[in-house]
Design an enzyme around this catalytic site. Structure first.
Site, PDB file in Angstrom:
ATOM      1  N   ARG A 122       0.826  -1.221   0.000  1.00 19.09           N
ATOM      2  CA  ARG A 122       0.000   0.000   0.000  1.00 19.09           C
ATOM      3  C   ARG A 122       0.856   1.265   0.000  1.00 19.09           C
ATOM      4  O   ARG A 122       0.529   2.250   0.661  1.00 19.09           O
ATOM      5  CB  ARG A 122      -0.934   0.033   1.221  1.00 19.09           C
ATOM      6  CG  ARG A 122      -1.912  -1.092   1.282  1.00 19.09           C
ATOM      7  CD  ARG A 122      -2.934  -0.947   0.190  1.00 19.09           C
ATOM      8  NE  ARG A 122      -3.607  -2.206  -0.062  1.00 19.09           N
ATOM      9  CZ  ARG A 122      -4.825  -2.493   0.334  1.00 19.09           C
ATOM     10  NH1 ARG A 122      -5.519  -1.612   0.987  1.00 19.09           N
ATOM     11  NH2 ARG A 122      -5.365  -3.651   0.041  1.00 19.09           N
ATOM     12  N   SER A 153     -10.688  -0.139   3.276  1.00 14.50           N
ATOM     13  CA  SER A 153      -9.864  -0.261   4.487  1.00 14.50           C
ATOM     14  C   SER A 153      -9.468   1.127   4.957  1.00 14.50           C
ATOM     15  O   SER A 153      -8.845   1.874   4.205  1.00 14.50           O
ATOM     16  CB  SER A 153      -8.579  -1.024   4.199  1.00 14.50           C
ATOM     17  OG  SER A 153      -8.863  -2.289   3.696  1.00 14.50           O
ATOM     18  N   GLU A 169      -4.863   4.421   6.147  1.00 18.76           N
ATOM     19  CA  GLU A 169      -4.483   4.346   4.739  1.00 18.76           C
ATOM     20  C   GLU A 169      -5.114   5.524   3.990  1.00 18.76           C
ATOM     21  O   GLU A 169      -4.583   5.998   2.990  1.00 18.76           O
ATOM     22  CB  GLU A 169      -4.983   3.029   4.141  1.00 18.76           C
ATOM     23  CG  GLU A 169      -4.666   2.936   2.674  1.00 18.76           C
ATOM     24  CD  GLU A 169      -5.063   1.638   2.011  1.00 18.76           C
ATOM     25  OE1 GLU A 169      -6.007   0.988   2.475  1.00 18.76           O
ATOM     26  OE2 GLU A 169      -4.435   1.315   1.000  1.00 18.76           O
TER      27      GLU A 169
HETATM   28  N1  EPU Z   1     -10.501  -9.989  10.695  1.00 17.73           N
HETATM   29  C1  EPU Z   1     -11.145  -9.985  11.917  1.00 17.73           C
HETATM   30  N2  EPU Z   1     -12.120  -9.062  12.124  1.00 17.73           N
HETATM   31  C2  EPU Z   1     -12.494  -8.170  11.179  1.00 17.73           C
HETATM   32  C3  EPU Z   1     -11.825  -8.156   9.938  1.00 17.73           C
HETATM   33  C4  EPU Z   1     -10.829  -9.091   9.714  1.00 17.73           C
HETATM   34  O1  EPU Z   1     -10.830 -10.779  12.798  1.00 17.73           O
HETATM   35  O2  EPU Z   1     -13.417  -7.406  11.453  1.00 17.73           O
HETATM   36  C5  EPU Z   1      -9.501 -11.030  10.428  1.00 17.73           C
HETATM   37  C6  EPU Z   1     -10.062 -12.042   9.430  1.00 17.73           C
HETATM   38  O3  EPU Z   1     -10.756 -13.058  10.072  1.00 17.73           O
HETATM   39  C7  EPU Z   1      -8.808 -12.569   8.765  1.00 17.73           C
HETATM   40  C8  EPU Z   1      -7.885 -11.370   8.783  1.00 17.73           C
HETATM   41  O4  EPU Z   1      -8.390 -10.472   9.769  1.00 17.73           O
HETATM   42  O5  EPU Z   1      -8.232 -13.589   9.525  1.00 17.73           O
HETATM   43  C9  EPU Z   1      -7.764 -10.699   7.441  1.00 17.73           C
HETATM   44  O6  EPU Z   1      -9.042 -10.251   7.014  1.00 17.73           O
HETATM   45  P1  EPU Z   1      -9.407 -10.014   5.457  1.00 17.73           P
HETATM   46  O7  EPU Z   1      -9.034 -11.220   4.653  1.00 17.73           O
HETATM   47  O8  EPU Z   1     -10.789  -9.510   5.390  1.00 17.73           O
HETATM   48  O9  EPU Z   1      -8.378  -8.938   4.975  1.00 17.73           O
HETATM   49  P2  EPU Z   1      -7.822  -7.594   5.650  1.00 17.73           P
HETATM   50  O10 EPU Z   1      -6.407  -7.806   6.013  1.00 17.73           O
HETATM   51  O11 EPU Z   1      -8.746  -7.109   6.701  1.00 17.73           O
HETATM   52  C10 EPU Z   1      -6.886  -6.714   3.365  1.00 17.73           C
HETATM   53  C11 EPU Z   1      -6.965  -5.468   2.535  1.00 17.73           C
HETATM   54  C12 EPU Z   1      -8.328  -5.382   1.848  1.00 17.73           C
HETATM   55  C13 EPU Z   1      -8.458  -6.606   0.947  1.00 17.73           C
HETATM   56  C14 EPU Z   1      -8.351  -7.862   1.812  1.00 17.73           C
HETATM   57  C15 EPU Z   1      -8.365  -9.127   0.995  1.00 17.73           C
HETATM   58  C16 EPU Z   1      -5.510  -3.887   3.664  1.00 17.73           C
HETATM   59  C17 EPU Z   1      -5.418  -2.614   4.424  1.00 17.73           C
HETATM   60  N3  EPU Z   1      -6.747  -4.292   3.346  1.00 17.73           N
HETATM   61  O12 EPU Z   1      -7.882  -6.600   4.388  1.00 17.73           O
HETATM   62  O13 EPU Z   1      -8.337  -4.218   1.043  1.00 17.73           O
HETATM   63  O14 EPU Z   1      -9.692  -6.604   0.256  1.00 17.73           O
HETATM   64  O15 EPU Z   1      -7.081  -7.842   2.535  1.00 17.73           O
HETATM   65  O16 EPU Z   1      -7.159  -9.265   0.317  1.00 17.73           O
HETATM   66  O17 EPU Z   1      -4.481  -4.470   3.363  1.00 17.73           O
HETATM   67  C18 EPU Z   1      -9.136  -1.973   0.787  1.00 17.73           C
HETATM   68  O18 EPU Z   1      -7.981  -1.623   0.702  1.00 17.73           O
HETATM   69  O19 EPU Z   1     -10.063  -1.138   0.729  1.00 17.73           O
HETATM   70  C19 EPU Z   1      -9.438  -3.369   1.040  1.00 17.73           C
HETATM   71  C20 EPU Z   1     -10.678  -3.759   1.270  1.00 17.73           C
END
Ligand code: EPU
Length: 342
Positions: free
Chosen positions: A166, A242, A338
């Site tokens: 990012r 995010s 972000e």
């Molecule tokens: N999780 C929780 N609680 C929550 C959200 C997530 O416990 O409320 C846990 C999930 O269970 C999982 C982990 O966190 O174990 C990761 O969650 P997720 O796969 O939803 O991905 P993220 O790390 O929260 C990132 C990106 C997203 C992208 C997803 C999928 C960043 C800042 N965000 O989110 O990007 O869609 O991975 O690859 O890196 C965006 O930038 O707008 C965005 C949505």
């Protein structure tokens, strides 16, 4: 070219914040942007300029007392075909997901996992957007820009853009100085799906798709459905995806936390660093689904802050600061937005 004075920015930011700009200039060609810059005669001062895409990563804290710039140019142009690869130049003002759909329809492969990410192509090269194990930088070869001080064209190779998670040089030393006008992508003629990110394989199986016989369109539709289940539609609930980046911590910090929270999700970055999902940290602090005034934390993904209706930028900022303080107090980790505060 469209020029408006005292213009509402509500339709230009996905949070739906009711800020205004002193001027808005939407240009249809690079030449129009160059002519505007060269006429300004303010000896290189770019502080009164703000170049936006679709405003999917912005939080307006007040009105913008300058000129907001936006590209309306819509062009996709193949520049070369070499072996397995096609090289394509895409205008900054095209919606990212329209570009992904165009690529899949053209049988140019690679972008499937980046389906439905909001925003425009220009922003993809600034933020290095990413999802489901893919990042824009995996496909960007170079970026065409206009120097906002002089109107001159300048090209940056992917290496000069210094891409990271990012992150890019456009968020640091080049910040506010260059407007991205085109992004050059290298895509493949052969479909090689990336299915390793958690949840993709099970989602494909649920839909009855055979992994060995998968089409790019099937993968794209699956990614779209995964996103829709977790992320709010900005037209229904204002948000900027995010709100925070996922913090990257030293392995020693991670190990200390993991002994207290053995189920904490995490991703290895390299031997010394581990990424921890900010959504998990925020949820542990009890913020998921909670509101503070007119700003809230999305009930299905705690990484996303939402405008519950009529929120100001300050409402969202206050919520952001409360969450940061709680995560810091409980885990000793500083989470960083972000989203750009303007
Ligand atoms: N999780 C929780 N609680 C929550 C959200 C997530 O416990 O409320 C846990 C999930 O269970 C999982 C982990 O966190 O174990 C990761 O969650 P997720 O796969 O939803 O991905 P993220 O790390 O929260 C990132 C990106 C997203 C992208 C997803 C999928 C960043 C800042 N965000 O989110 O990007 O869609 O991975 O690859 O890196 C965006 O930038 O707008 C965005 C949505």
């Amino acid at each position: 070219m469209i020029i408006k004075d005292n213009c509402s920015l509500r339709e230009h930011n996905t949070f739906g914040i009711a800020a205004r700009a002193a001027h808005l200039l939407e240009y249809d060609s690079v030449e129009e942007l160059q002519a505007f810059i060269r006429k300004r005669n303010v000896s290189g001062d770019t502080s009164a300029l703000l170049h936006i895409g679709s405003g999917s990563n912005l939080l307006f804290l007040g009105d913008f007392d300058g000129t907001v710039l936006h590209s309306r140019k819509q062009e996709i142009h193949v520049t070369a075909n070499e072996g397995d690869y096609v090289y394509v130049r895409v205008s900054a003002g095209i919606q990212w997901d329209a570009w992904v759909q165009y690529a899949v329809d053209s049988r140019w492969y690679g972008l499937e996992n980046l389906s439905l990410i909001p925003g425009e192509v220009g922003a993809s090269a600034v933020q290095n957007i990413g999802a489901y194990g893919s990042e824009a930088k995996d496909f960007i070869i170079f970026v065409d820009t206009i120097d906002l001080r002089t109107g001159d064209i300048r090209h940056f190779t992917a290496e000069e853009c210094r891409y990271g998670y990012r992150d890019s040089a456009f968020k640091h030393e080049l910040r506010g100085r260059y407007a991205v006008t085109h992004v050059h992508f290298r895509l493949s003629h052969e479909f090689r799906p990336h299915l390793d990110y958690g949840g993709i394989r099970s989602a494909l199986a649920e839909r009855g798709y055979d992994e060995t016989n998968l089409t790019a369109e099937q993968l794209r539709q699956t990614i779209i459905e995964i996103r829709r289940a977790k992320l709010p539609e900005p037209s229904e609930l204002g948000n900027a995806g995010s709100f925070f980046t996922n913090p990257i911590v030293g392995r020693d910090v991670y190990e200390r936390l993991a002994s207290d929270y053995p189920t904490m999700p995490h991703y290895d970055v390299d031997e010394r660093h581990v990424k921890i999902p900010a959504g998990w940290l925020i949820e542990q602090c009890g913020w998921k689904g909670k509101a503070l005034g007119r700003a809230g934390v999305y009930e299905r993904q705690a990484l996303v802050l939402v405008n519950l209706g009529g929120a100001t930028g300050d409402d969202v900022k206050t919520l952001c600061e409360r969450i940061q303080a709680d995560v810091s107090a409980r885990f000793g980790i500083e989470i960083v937005p972000e989203v750009n505060f303007i």
